[in-house]
Motif scaffolding. Structure first.
Motif, PDB file in Angstrom:
ATOM      1  N   ASP A  69       0.832  -1.160  -0.035  1.00  0.00           N
ATOM      2  CA  ASP A  69       0.048   0.107   0.053  1.00  0.00           C
ATOM      3  C   ASP A  69       0.914   1.198   0.036  1.00  0.00           C
ATOM      4  N   ALA A 114       1.394   1.881  -3.346  1.00  0.00           N
ATOM      5  CA  ALA A 114       0.205   2.261  -3.927  1.00  0.00           C
ATOM      6  C   ALA A 114       0.072   3.650  -3.797  1.00  0.00           C
ATOM      7  N   VAL A 115       0.437   4.265  -2.854  1.00  0.00           N
ATOM      8  CA  VAL A 115       0.332   5.795  -2.326  1.00  0.00           C
ATOM      9  C   VAL A 115       1.200   6.529  -3.539  1.00  0.00           C
ATOM     10  N   ALA A 174      -0.661   5.976  -6.999  1.00  0.00           N
ATOM     11  CA  ALA A 174      -1.894   6.627  -7.349  1.00  0.00           C
ATOM     12  C   ALA A 174      -1.605   8.551  -7.459  1.00  0.00           C
ATOM     13  N   ASP A 200      -7.533   6.911  -0.601  1.00  0.00           N
ATOM     14  CA  ASP A 200      -7.644   5.675  -0.160  1.00  0.00           C
ATOM     15  C   ASP A 200      -6.351   4.866  -0.090  1.00  0.00           C
ATOM     16  N   GLU A 201      -5.470   5.008  -0.641  1.00  0.00           N
ATOM     17  CA  GLU A 201      -4.134   4.254  -0.566  1.00  0.00           C
ATOM     18  C   GLU A 201      -3.358   5.030   0.670  1.00  0.00           C
ATOM     19  N   HIS A 219      -5.088   3.322   3.708  1.00  0.00           N
ATOM     20  CA  HIS A 219      -4.836   1.834   3.705  1.00  0.00           C
ATOM     21  C   HIS A 219      -3.520   1.943   4.743  1.00  0.00           C
ATOM     22  N   GLN A 276      -3.605  -0.942 -12.000  1.00  0.00           N
ATOM     23  CA  GLN A 276      -5.088  -1.148 -11.857  1.00  0.00           C
ATOM     24  C   GLN A 276      -5.629  -2.523 -12.376  1.00  0.00           C
ATOM     25  N   GLU A 297      -4.296  -4.477  -9.081  1.00  0.00           N
ATOM     26  CA  GLU A 297      -5.245  -4.499  -8.032  1.00  0.00           C
ATOM     27  C   GLU A 297      -6.185  -5.470  -8.244  1.00  0.00           C
ATOM     28  N   ASP A 304     -10.469  -2.159  -3.439  1.00  0.00           N
ATOM     29  CA  ASP A 304      -9.662  -2.388  -4.571  1.00  0.00           C
ATOM     30  C   ASP A 304     -10.542  -2.913  -5.659  1.00  0.00           C
ATOM     31  N   HIS A 307     -10.941   0.309  -7.494  1.00  0.00           N
ATOM     32  CA  HIS A 307      -9.563   0.850  -7.883  1.00  0.00           C
ATOM     33  C   HIS A 307      -9.492  -0.054  -9.366  1.00  0.00           C
TER      34      HIS A 307
END
Ligand code: FE2
Ligand code: FE2
Length: 276
Positions: free
Chosen positions: A78, A81-82, A85, A107-108, A111, A153, A157, A187, A190
């Motif tokens: 995650d 993922a930040v 994103a 969201d990320e 998380h 994605q 994801e 996810d 996502h």
């Protein structure tokens, strides 16, 4: 048609396709806003963070280390993922998509916040997964938006959702299960938004871009398999039956990824991957 997508005025000259509109993706912006939750909503005070094992001190410690390593891997994923994103938010070429990615970046980050609190409650992090670091380098280094959406994605994801289902199933009645259930939903959004945006992007993508996407998938999938099959020392004792189950699962997941890519009109069927 979503209100904002119709209300927005085209930035391009008259007659040209308004490049900032992607109502297919705007739908996911609305969905993400509706589904938004807070870390404070989680049952921190009501449930144990991770499954509590019975038995002796040594067995208890070993089980706890397994959960710590599971959480560490997801925290690492995650955190990646930040960054991804944030890149997507910056690179997106449609206003609707930027709006959507502003929610995905939140969201990320949320998380990561939840995993950080959970790893602390579980006794602290363990060693990093080197394969995930390699995947991060590939994702972050891609230079085209189409490739980033596709690999992150459309593939990643989607594949990570089945990880959350697996973890949730074996950690009933814990904060960990609660978090995995939330992430399965997030996810799912996502992945769905990535499919929608990729369809928009592919309408105008060149053959060269499509070929690059397929090459990217060929490079990424074996590393993804390594990541899924990797066991830190806390989980080295995994039996050979479990390993062959893991192998079968990763094969099924990759096959599904290939089917999804095909549904976008991309032929990745000759992806050669070697299972370690
Ligand atoms: Fe996430
Ligand atoms: Fe995600």
């Amino acid at each position: 048609m979503p209100a904002m997508a119709t209300a927005a005025k085209p930035e391009t000259t008259e007659g040209a396709q308004p490049r900032h509109q992607a109502p297919e993706v705007f739908r996911y912006y609305e969905l993400a806003k509706k589904q938004e939750w807070q870390v404070g909503d989680m049952p921190w005070n009501d449930l144990p963070p991770i499954p509590e094992s019975k038995g002796g001190e040594e067995k208890h410690a070993r089980r706890r280390d397994v959960w710590r390593s599971v959480i560490t891997q997801q925290l690492q994923a995650d955190s990646l993922a930040v960054e991804m994103a944030a890149q997507l938010l910056e690179l997106a070429r449609h206003h609707d998509a930027k709006l959507y990615y502003s929610t995905m970046a939140q969201d990320e980050a949320r998380h990561v916040e939840a995993w950080l609190r959970l790893i602390d409650a579980a006794g602290g992090p363990t060693e990093r997964d080197p394969h995930l670091d390699k995947l991060a380098q590939i994702f972050l280094g891609l230079d085209e938006l189409e490739e980033k959406v596709f690999l992150m994605q459309v593939f990643f994801e989607k594949m990570i959702i089945s990880r959350f289902r697996l973890i949730a199933r074996s950690s009933r009645g814990t904060v960990l299960e609660d978090l995995c259930n939330r992430l399965t939903i997030d996810d799912g959004i996502h992945h769905g938004s990535g499919m929608a945006y990729e369809r928009v992007l592919l309408r105008e993508a060149s053959k060269k871009t499509k070929d690059k996407m397929i090459k990217g998938a060929q490079k990424m999938l074996p590393i993804f398999a390594d990541h899924v099959l990797w066991r830190p020392k806390e989980r080295e004792f995994v039996s050979s039956t479990m390993r062959s189950r893991d192998l079968a699962r990763v094969r099924r997941e990759i096959e599904e990824g290939v089917r999804i890519a095909a549904s976008l009109g991309l032929d990745v069927s000759d992806i050669e991957y070697t299972i370690p």
